[in-house]
Design a protein around this motif. Structure first.
Motif, short mmCIF file in Angstrom:
data_model
loop_
_atom_site.label_atom_id
_atom_site.label_comp_id
_atom_site.label_asym_id
_atom_site.label_seq_id
_atom_site.Cartn_x
_atom_site.Cartn_y
_atom_site.Cartn_z
N VAL A 134 -3.01 1.45 2.92
CA VAL A 134 -1.98 2.22 2.21
C VAL A 134 -0.86 1.31 1.72
O VAL A 134 -0.48 1.34 0.55
CB VAL A 134 -1.40 3.33 3.12
N ILE A 135 -0.36 0.48 2.62
CA ILE A 135 0.77 -0.38 2.25
C ILE A 135 0.35 -1.39 1.19
O ILE A 135 1.08 -1.65 0.23
CB ILE A 135 1.33 -1.11 3.49
N SER A 136 -0.87 -1.96 1.33
CA SER A 136 -1.34 -2.93 0.35
C SER A 136 -1.46 -2.28 -1.02
O SER A 136 -1.08 -2.87 -2.04
CB SER A 136 -2.69 -3.51 0.75
N LEU A 137 -2.00 -1.07 -1.06
CA LEU A 137 -2.16 -0.36 -2.33
C LEU A 137 -0.82 -0.20 -3.02
O LEU A 137 -0.66 -0.50 -4.22
CB LEU A 137 -2.81 1.00 -2.10
N LEU A 138 0.19 0.26 -2.28
CA LEU A 138 1.52 0.45 -2.86
C LEU A 138 2.10 -0.89 -3.32
O LEU A 138 2.76 -0.97 -4.36
CB LEU A 138 2.46 1.12 -1.85
N ALA A 139 1.82 -1.94 -2.53
CA ALA A 139 2.33 -3.27 -2.88
C ALA A 139 1.70 -3.75 -4.18
O ALA A 139 2.38 -4.32 -5.04
CB ALA A 139 2.06 -4.25 -1.75
N ILE A 140 0.38 -3.52 -4.32
CA ILE A 140 -0.31 -3.95 -5.54
C ILE A 140 0.26 -3.23 -6.77
O ILE A 140 0.60 -3.85 -7.77
CB ILE A 140 -1.84 -3.70 -5.44
N ILE A 141 0.40 -1.91 -6.65
CA ILE A 141 0.95 -1.13 -7.78
C ILE A 141 2.35 -1.62 -8.13
O ILE A 141 2.66 -1.86 -9.30
CB ILE A 141 0.99 0.38 -7.42
N SER A 142 3.18 -1.80 -7.10
CA SER A 142 4.55 -2.24 -7.36
C SER A 142 4.59 -3.62 -7.99
O SER A 142 5.40 -3.88 -8.89
CB SER A 142 5.36 -2.27 -6.06
#
Lengths: 107, 435
Positions: free
Chosen positions: B197-205
């Motif tokens: 979850v955190i990685s996904l948000l980090a990638i998008i950001s």
């Protein structure tokens, strides 16, 4: 006869707490050994987890939570019922108390 | 006959749809989350009141500024971190409503997720400086505060939802075998979902930041929060949604089902921004806020039923109505009116449903135009909704006695408006009893 625990539940736990007082009075008159308390819809889980509950009474204004709460109470075998609108409005403590006792199977 | 069944059909359908909206799990979690953090916002109101109304009574200049540090610090711990607080709390509530055991785990992921989508560099104005400079390594109050509330809600919900969904997939659980103590393997259960979850948000950001020089906070605020807030807190939008909610209460289901989800979040942003502006001595932006509604649109509870109680007390000769009024007056002073709604009753009582829905509209319009004409201050302090009428008007406007006059005026209009409908309702009841 053991002490019974009745939980009342409405949006903010405010108007049910009014009814709680009336029910307590009725309980003294009827000499019932009972603990009655009110909580909010959002405090439901927490109360359920932290103390003994033998029966749940919902305010009619949150009757829409009936199905959801019944699901949560199923494993614990705790009965739930929506308080009659008229009794709720008239804050009829005795009637609601008797409704609760009927729900818990008499005594 | 057909008319009646059509009416019944409308009621059934209307209640069913409303309940569906109210029971929608994300909206419900949002309501629960607001209930949980409300004490903080009320504290902010208290801080603002002390700082901007109480201290100026006897302090001036530097000593006033020194004393006001107290309130400013309270604003930092409440309004200025509104978004930061709502994210984990809404994640926690969602987990609980989904009957997911590790609710705290979900809250942690929501919080981390919100921080991950924050911009990497910020522009800031140095104290005494004139030119904004780029800084990094900081979070800004505007991103984690009131302005970022919607971002906090949305990221909090998305992060928790993904986390819960992933945690339930058996295949990606790390299995350490039977000899490992349960507590140890428990700590590994949430590892992969958290990372994902955190990685996904980090990638998008990262993509947004590097590729488009923007961030999720900005996008959510401008694309979702502002349009929604503007429509729902415009005068027609606000009155329409509020009245639909009140009509629902007339059918026995609490108005919070509609209002708690469609109105409260955006109205609360308005309230909080007003409080912030008032605390800082800036121009106060909004007329319509959550406390404006509570103060002028629900005197004595939903439907401004204190007007009905007074009308009954003065002009009714029906014993049953007078009995309910006696029972309801004390809770009514604190804006609790379930005894009136169910006992009088207002529910399914068509003659009384009309003023029940219309009286708040009238008082809100009076208060709105009184504010527009400069006859009273805007609402700048969040007071608890259980504060009695007249007192709440005074406090909510930062101590403006003219607001009390406006309330008193609306109250008298409300009483006059309720009287004919009360009489009709009594006639109908009388006929029903005779039949």
């Amino acid at each position: 006869m053991s002490t019974k625990n009745i939980m009342l539940c409405c949006v903010a736990g405010m108007s049910t707490s009014l009814l709680v007082n009336k029910m307590k009075k009725a309980a003294t008159e009827l000499e019932k050994d009972v603990v009655i308390f009110a909580t909010s819809v959002s405090g439901f889980d927490q109360e359920l987890a932290s103390r003994q509950v033998d029966c749940v009474m919902l305010g009619p204004q949150v009757s829409y939570m009936e199905k959801d709460f019944k699901e949560k109470l199923k494993d614990k075998n705790i009965p739930l019922s929506v308080i009659n609108m008229q009794d709720y409005g008239m804050m009829n403590g005795e009637k609601v108390l008797l409704q609760a006792y009927e729900l818990m199977g008499g005594e | 006959m057909t008319n009646k069944s059509l009416w019944q059909k409308f009621i059934d359908r209307f209640t069913r749809i409303s309940i569906k909206i109210g029971n929608q799990i994300h909206l419900r979690s949002l309501r629960d989350a607001f209930a949980m953090i409300m004490p903080l916002f009320i504290l902010a109101g208290l801080g603002v009141l002390i700082n901007n109304v109480f201290f100026p009574l006897f302090l001036k200049g530097t000593s006033l500024a020194n004393f006001q540090t107290f309130g400013n610090l309270i604003v930092n711990g409440t309004l200025n971190i509104a978004g930061l607080i709502i994210a984990p709390v809404v994640g926690y509530c969602l987990a609980r409503n989904r009957n997911y055991k590790n609710a705290l785990g979900a809250a942690i992921v929501s919080l981390a997720g919100l921080i991950v989508v924050m911009p990497v560099t910020l522009q800031a104005l140095p104290i005494n400086g004139k030119k904004a400079v780029d800084i990094s390594g900081f979070l800004s109050y505007s991103n984690i505060g009131v302005t970022g509330m919607f971002a906090g809600i949305i990221i909090g919900l998305i992060a928790a939802e993904l986390f819960i969904k992933l945690s339930k997939i058996e295949k990606i659980k790390i299995n350490l075998g039977e000899n490992v103590p349960p507590a140890v393997s428990e700590s590994f259960l949430t590892l992969i979902p958290t990372i994902a979850v955190i990685s996904l948000l980090a990638i998008i950001s990262a993509i947004l930041f590097v590729g488009f020089h923007t961030d999720l906070i900005k996008l959510i605020t401008t694309l979702i929060q502002e349009p929604l807030r503007r429509v729902n807190t415009s005068l027609p939008g606000f009155l329409l949604i509020y009245s639909v909610g009140n009509l629902l209460f007339g059918f026995g289901i609490h108005q919070a089902v509609i209002n708690g989800t469609l109105l409260d979040p955006v109205l609360l942003i308005n309230t909080n921004k007003n409080m912030q502006a008032f605390a800082a001595g800036d121009h106060v932006p909004y007329i319509i806020t959550s406390v404006f509604r509570d103060t002028f649109g629900m005197m004595g509870g939903t439907g401004s039923t204190i007007c009905l109680l007074v009308a009954t007390f003065l002009f009714s000769r029906v014993k049953a109505s007078r009995e309910v009024t006696k029972l309801s007056i004390v809770p009514g002073i604190f804006n609790i009116n379930e005894p009136v709604i169910y006992g009088y009753p207002i529910v399914f009582n068509i003659p009384l449903l009309i003023p029940f829905v219309l009286t708040p509209i009238i008082s809100l319009l009076i208060a709105y135009y009184a504010t527009v004409l400069g006859l009273m201050n805007k609402t700048v302090v969040l007071v608890p909704w259980t504060t009695p009428p007249l007192i709440n008007g005074f406090l909510a406007t930062g101590g403006d006695w003219r607001a009390v006059v406006v309330q008193l005026f609306s109250f008298i209009i409300g009483v006059l408006f309720y009287i004919p409908f009360m009489k009709i309702s009594e006639q109908v009841l009388l006929k029903q009893n005779q039949a």
